[in-house]
Structures are given as C-alpha cells and as structure tokens.
Design a protein around this motif. Structure first.
Motif, PDB file in Angstrom:
ATOM      1  N   ALA A   1      -3.498  -5.131  -2.343  1.00 45.73           N
ATOM      2  CA  ALA A   1      -4.038  -4.006  -1.931  1.00 45.73           C
ATOM      3  C   ALA A   1      -5.411  -4.104  -1.211  1.00 45.73           C
ATOM      4  O   ALA A   1      -6.260  -4.938  -1.398  1.00 45.73           O
ATOM      5  N   LEU A   2      -5.485  -3.841  -0.007  1.00 42.85           N
ATOM      6  CA  LEU A   2      -6.916  -3.813   0.894  1.00 42.85           C
ATOM      7  C   LEU A   2      -7.439  -2.474   1.234  1.00 42.85           C
ATOM      8  O   LEU A   2      -6.554  -1.581   1.728  1.00 42.85           O
ATOM      9  N   ALA A   3      -8.708  -2.062   0.672  1.00 42.82           N
ATOM     10  CA  ALA A   3      -9.259  -1.004   1.041  1.00 42.82           C
ATOM     11  C   ALA A   3     -10.343  -1.234   2.028  1.00 42.82           C
ATOM     12  O   ALA A   3     -11.243  -2.098   1.836  1.00 42.82           O
TER      13      ALA A   3
ATOM     14  N   LEU B   1      -7.233   6.656   0.742  1.00 43.23           N
ATOM     15  CA  LEU B   1      -8.574   6.382   0.308  1.00 43.23           C
ATOM     16  C   LEU B   1      -9.115   7.729  -0.078  1.00 43.23           C
ATOM     17  O   LEU B   1      -8.642   8.891   0.550  1.00 43.23           O
TER      18      LEU B   1
ATOM     19  N   GLY C   1       0.816  -1.131   0.141  1.00 43.96           N
ATOM     20  CA  GLY C   1       0.114   0.054  -0.081  1.00 43.96           C
ATOM     21  C   GLY C   1       0.884   1.290  -0.037  1.00 43.96           C
ATOM     22  O   GLY C   1       2.278   1.193  -0.139  1.00 43.96           O
TER      23      GLY C   1
ATOM     24  N   THR D   1      -4.024   1.161   1.525  1.00 43.75           N
ATOM     25  CA  THR D   1      -4.070   1.991   0.454  1.00 43.75           C
ATOM     26  C   THR D   1      -4.703   3.378   1.151  1.00 43.75           C
ATOM     27  O   THR D   1      -5.787   3.429   1.643  1.00 43.75           O
TER      28      THR D   1
ATOM     29  N   ALA E   1     -12.669   3.782  -3.291  1.00 51.42           N
ATOM     30  CA  ALA E   1     -12.461   2.750  -4.495  1.00 51.42           C
ATOM     31  C   ALA E   1     -11.930   1.689  -3.716  1.00 51.42           C
ATOM     32  O   ALA E   1     -11.552   1.625  -2.492  1.00 51.42           O
ATOM     33  N   GLY E   2     -12.336   0.444  -4.657  1.00 54.40           N
ATOM     34  CA  GLY E   2     -11.831  -0.861  -3.965  1.00 54.40           C
ATOM     35  C   GLY E   2     -12.520  -1.570  -3.103  1.00 54.40           C
ATOM     36  O   GLY E   2     -12.334  -2.757  -2.598  1.00 54.40           O
ATOM     37  N   GLY E   3     -13.985  -0.945  -3.187  1.00 53.87           N
ATOM     38  CA  GLY E   3     -15.041  -1.631  -2.364  1.00 53.87           C
ATOM     39  C   GLY E   3     -15.075  -1.251  -0.836  1.00 53.87           C
ATOM     40  O   GLY E   3     -16.010  -1.807   0.157  1.00 53.87           O
TER      41      GLY E   3
ATOM     42  N   GLY F   1      -7.317  -0.147   5.932  1.00 50.04           N
ATOM     43  CA  GLY F   1      -6.526  -0.869   4.900  1.00 50.04           C
ATOM     44  C   GLY F   1      -5.242  -0.376   4.854  1.00 50.04           C
ATOM     45  O   GLY F   1      -4.620  -0.079   5.599  1.00 50.04           O
TER      46      GLY F   1
END
Length: 304
Positions: free
Chosen positions: A154-156, A186, A127, A184, A243-245, A182
């Motif tokens: 990557a973990l969002a 945001l 990240g 990353t 982004a990324g859920g 996470g």
C-alpha cells in the motif's frame, strides 16, 4: 459452486458497472413500500428480502490476477413480474465486473440472485477500487456499491494544490484542491496557519475532514475564514495529513485592505508619498528647499 435462484434468469451478455454511490443513497432510491429492491444477496439460508442491514454494499478482496465471485439479489414483492437490466458504465474498476445475465425477469413475490464475477487484472495497482452494480426496472434505477481491495504493498500519498484566498465582504474563504497520489483511500486531516505583518492571524489545529479521498481522485474543498484581518499582508499555509504517512502542504498570500481605504485611494497615495519624501531626505541628508535658500542668502551677504 452453482448459485441457487428463485426465478428464471433469461438472456446472457456481459455488462460492466462503475457508478459510485454511498449505501444510504443507493438504498434511498430503492426502498419505497412494496417496490422492488436490489441488494447484495445473503447467505443461502438468509431471508427472502435482503436489506441494507444485511450487507449495505459488496466488499471483495483479492490479489492481482484473481477472480472474485458474489451475487446481486433482486427482490420483487409486487403482484406483477418485473424485467430488470443489470449493468452499468464501463469506467474504472467497473470494467472488471461481468454479470451472468444482462436481462433478468423476476416473477411476482420472488427473489432472483444474479451471479457476477470481478476479474482483477494482473497489473492492477494495490489498494482500494470502487464501482457499482446498477439495476433498472419498472421505470426506476438502483446502484449497489462494490468496494474492491487489491492486495499488495500500500502507498499513501497526497498533495495540496491551487490554494487561494477570496474576500467575501468582511469574511474570506480559503480554496484548495486535495489530490490522492497513492493507491489507498485516505481520510485527510487539515491544519491551517496564517501569519501576517502584525503576527499570527489564524491558528487551526489538525482536524478530520468529512470526506474520503479515493486513489487518484482530485477533490476541490473550501475552508471558511469568518474573521480575517482588516489590514494586513498574510501568508496562509495548509497542511494535510492521513494515515500511512501521507502529508501535503501548500500556501498562498493574501493582502487585506479595509473597504474604507480602498474607497479613497488618492488620499492614501498622497499620505504615503509625503512619508516617503520625508524618510528619503533624512536618509540622504538633503536639506529642505527653504533651508537651502536661507543658507544661500547668508553666504551672499558675507561676500558682499
């Protein structure tokens, strides 16, 4: 590959830096006429005085366990030599930065390029990680941001916490805290809904917030509510997405009471008590005392 410099770089020590500033803030403290500047070094065939237009910050990317290299350019356009201290505070990803020199003396009208390395730990989380290189000289300080991205999955993820509504005169403000859980950075979007006893009280579609939330960061924020209901019991719910859920939601209750009613509590209590007694009697079938007395009188007369 060796780096070329235009001045003699003296001393040898290790330094770390972890000061997070935006590019605009970093260059605003440095660019002032013919004063010295600090910036990412340009290509070997670049100009003699790097600026924010060349590279506003350092950007490095690598996998855990790799060593990344770059150069900090210190430009002295004045007529006297300047001695710089290059380093920073040991915090976060700044602990991974090592400069070739802790002290640098730059002669008049000369630029010196100071090499530095970023050693990404083998257990570094994938990240975005942020830090900065800090230069001090001639009574001034400059920080050049270093944005590092560690490659990997990557973990969002984010959460919304500590939601509260505060009354401010005839208006209100919604307070809340965003937490990046996470690895990353945001760019969150916020939607607000509020429903009261008399129907919907607030509807705001999702919109981008003017903030960037780094990994692991908690950020207190506020949402203005200029026209809340004057008399209602409202459930407020905030929904934040990225982004990324990434998605988080939380809410709070808010009871609005008119200032006029709050100033006269006895009258309100008496009226409420009267209504409650009438409804209770109707529900239980009790008769008023006057009716009971009249009924007792009639019965007594018949018996006599």
């Amino acid at each position: 590959m060796p780096f070329r410099t235009r001045a003699v770089v003296t001393g040898a020590a290790l330094a770390t830096a972890a000061v997070l500033l935006s590019p605009a803030e970093a260059y605003a403290t440095r660019m002032d006429g013919e004063r010295w500047t600090a910036a990412p070094a340009p290509a070997p065939d670049g100009g003699a005085r790097p600026s924010a237009q060349d590279r506003p910050y350092f950007y490095l990317e690598g996998a855990p366990g790799t060593v990344l290299n770059d150069r900090l350019a210190l430009t002295n356009p004045t007529g006297s030599a300047v001695t710089f201290r290059v380093g920073g505070t040991p915090d976060g990803a700044g602990r991974w930065i090592v400069t070739a020199s802790k002290e640098v003396r730059v002669p008049p009208r000369t630029r010196a390029d100071v090499p530095f390395t970023v050693t990404v730990p083998g257990d570094a989380a994938p990240g975005d990680h942020s830090s900065a290189l800090v230069a001090e000289g001639d009574g001034r300080k400059a920080a050049v941001p270093v944005h590092l991205r560690v490659t990997g999955p990557a973990l969002a993820a984010l959460s919304v916490e500590d939601v509260a509504v505060e009354r401010r005169g005839s208006a209100a403000v919604i307070r809340y805290v965003l937490v990046n859980r996470g690895n990353t950075a945001l760019a969150p979007r916020l939607a607000v809904h509020a429903d009261g006893l008399f129907g919907p009280a607030l509807r705001r579609a999702a919109r981008a917030l003017p903030v960037t939330l780094p990994p692991g960061r908690r950020m207190p924020l506020t949402e203005p509510w200029p026209d809340p209901p004057a008399l209602d019991s409202v459930d407020v719910r905030l929904t934040v997405t990225a982004a990324g859920g990434a998605r988080g939601t939380a809410g709070a209750s808010y009871t609005a009471v008119p200032w006029e009613a709050a100033a006269l509590p006895p009258a309100g209590l008496l009226a409420g008590a009267a209504v409650w007694r009438v409804r209770r009697r109707r529900r239980t079938g009790d008769s008023p005392p006057e009716a009971d007395a009249r009924g007792a009188g009639v019965g007594a007369g018949a018996d006599a």
